[in-house]
Design an enzyme around this catalytic site. Sequence first.
Site, PDB file in Angstrom:
ATOM      1  N   ALA A   8     -25.545  -8.619  85.016  1.00 40.47           N
ATOM      2  CA  ALA A   8     -26.872  -9.186  84.847  1.00 40.47           C
ATOM      3  C   ALA A   8     -27.889  -8.385  85.642  1.00 40.47           C
ATOM      4  CB  ALA A   8     -26.891 -10.643  85.318  1.00 40.47           C
ATOM      5  N   CYS A   9     -29.076  -8.236  85.087  1.00 43.69           N
ATOM      6  CA  CYS A   9     -30.183  -7.577  85.779  1.00 43.69           C
ATOM      7  C   CYS A   9     -31.481  -8.160  85.233  1.00 43.69           C
ATOM      8  CB  CYS A   9     -30.194  -6.067  85.551  1.00 43.69           C
ATOM      9  SG  CYS A   9     -28.681  -5.192  86.013  1.00 43.69           S
ATOM     10  N   THR A  10     -32.572  -7.938  85.962  1.00 40.90           N
ATOM     11  CA  THR A  10     -33.886  -8.370  85.523  1.00 40.90           C
ATOM     12  C   THR A  10     -34.880  -7.251  85.770  1.00 40.90           C
ATOM     13  OG1 THR A  10     -33.374 -10.661  86.144  1.00 40.90           O
ATOM     14  CG2 THR A  10     -35.690 -10.133  85.761  1.00 40.90           C
TER      15      THR A  10
END
Length: 334
Positions: A8-10
Site C-alpha cells: 500500500a502507498c499514497t
Amino acid sequence: MLVPAAEACTRLVYLGAGDQVITARSMDWARDIGTNLWIFPRGIKRSGEAGPNSTQWTARYGSVIASAYDIATSDGVNEAGLVANVLWLAESTYPKLDGGKPGLALSLWPQYVLDNFATVQEAVAALAKEPFTVVTAQLPDENRLATVHLSLSDKSGDSAIIEYIDGKQVIHHGRQYQVMTNSPTFDQQLALNAYWKQIGGTVMLPGTNRAADRFARAAFYVDAIPKAENPVEAIASVFGVIRNASVPYGITTPDQPNISSTRWRTVVDHKRKLYFFESALTPNVFWVDLTKIDFSADKGTVQKLDLGPGQSNTFSGEVHDRFKPSEPFKFLGL
C-alpha cells in the site's frame, strides 16, 4: 513461498498559494525495501534492460531518486521539477513483449520519465505514443511479478496517472488528479471518492488502512489544509496529510499478518526544488536541495546516500553534501 502482502502507498499533490505545488507520497511495504537515495547527473546512457531489443536513451535531466532494493527507481524528482512515483496496483497487466517495439523494464519506468522530460505534458505526449513495451519481472525474494502504476506531477501543478489494465495503457491527465493510492483501478477510486465527497469530510471520513479509505482521507485533507503563503507552513501541512494516510509501523491483525507498514515518506517542494525524506525508524526529516547539486554531464557524478537497514541511519537538515560517489546500481531487467 512467501505469503503475499497487502502492499500500500499514497500519493497526493497540494496546489497552494503563490503557485506553490507540493507532492507527497508514503511508501508502504511489508518488509524492508532496501531504499537508498541517489543523485544521477545528466548524460547517463541507459538501456531498457529488456533483452536485445531494449529502448536506449541518454539522460537529458539530472535527478534525485529513492531506490527500491537498489534495483529500481520508486520515487524521485528531476532538476526541472518533474516528480515521478510508482505505487502498487495489483490489477496491472502489461503488454506482451513481441519484438514489435523495444522493451523497457518496469524498474526503469519512472527513471525514463525523469531522465527525458521537464513537464507532465511532455511526458504524457511521448508516452501516449507508446514508444516501448513495459516489461515486468519477479520481485526480489518473492514468487510474484511487480505490478505498479505511475504518477507524475510538475511545478505547474499538472498531474497524470498512468496504468496498464488488460495489457493496455490508460492515462488520466489533469490538475484534478491530485490523489492516487492502490487498488482498485484509478477510475474506480474516483467513483468511490465521489461518495465520500457527498457525505463531506467534516461529517465522517473512513479510517482504515484500505486504499479506498486512504484515498478519501487524502483527497479531503489536501484541499482542506490552508493555502499558506509561507512555504514552511505549507510543507508542514502537507506532511500532516501524508502522515494521516500512513500505516502504523509494525501493525498486524490475526487475519492479515502481512499488512504493509509505512516505511518512509517523501515530500517535494517543486518551486524551491527541495526533496524531503522521512523514515519511520528515525526521528528527523531531512532534505536535498537540488539547486546545490552539479547535474552536469561533464562534472556531475553518480552519488549515493546510504540510508542503512530499514532506512535507520539518522540525518538532519540539508544533506546534498552527505552523498558519496558511487557506482550506479544495476536496474532489474530480463
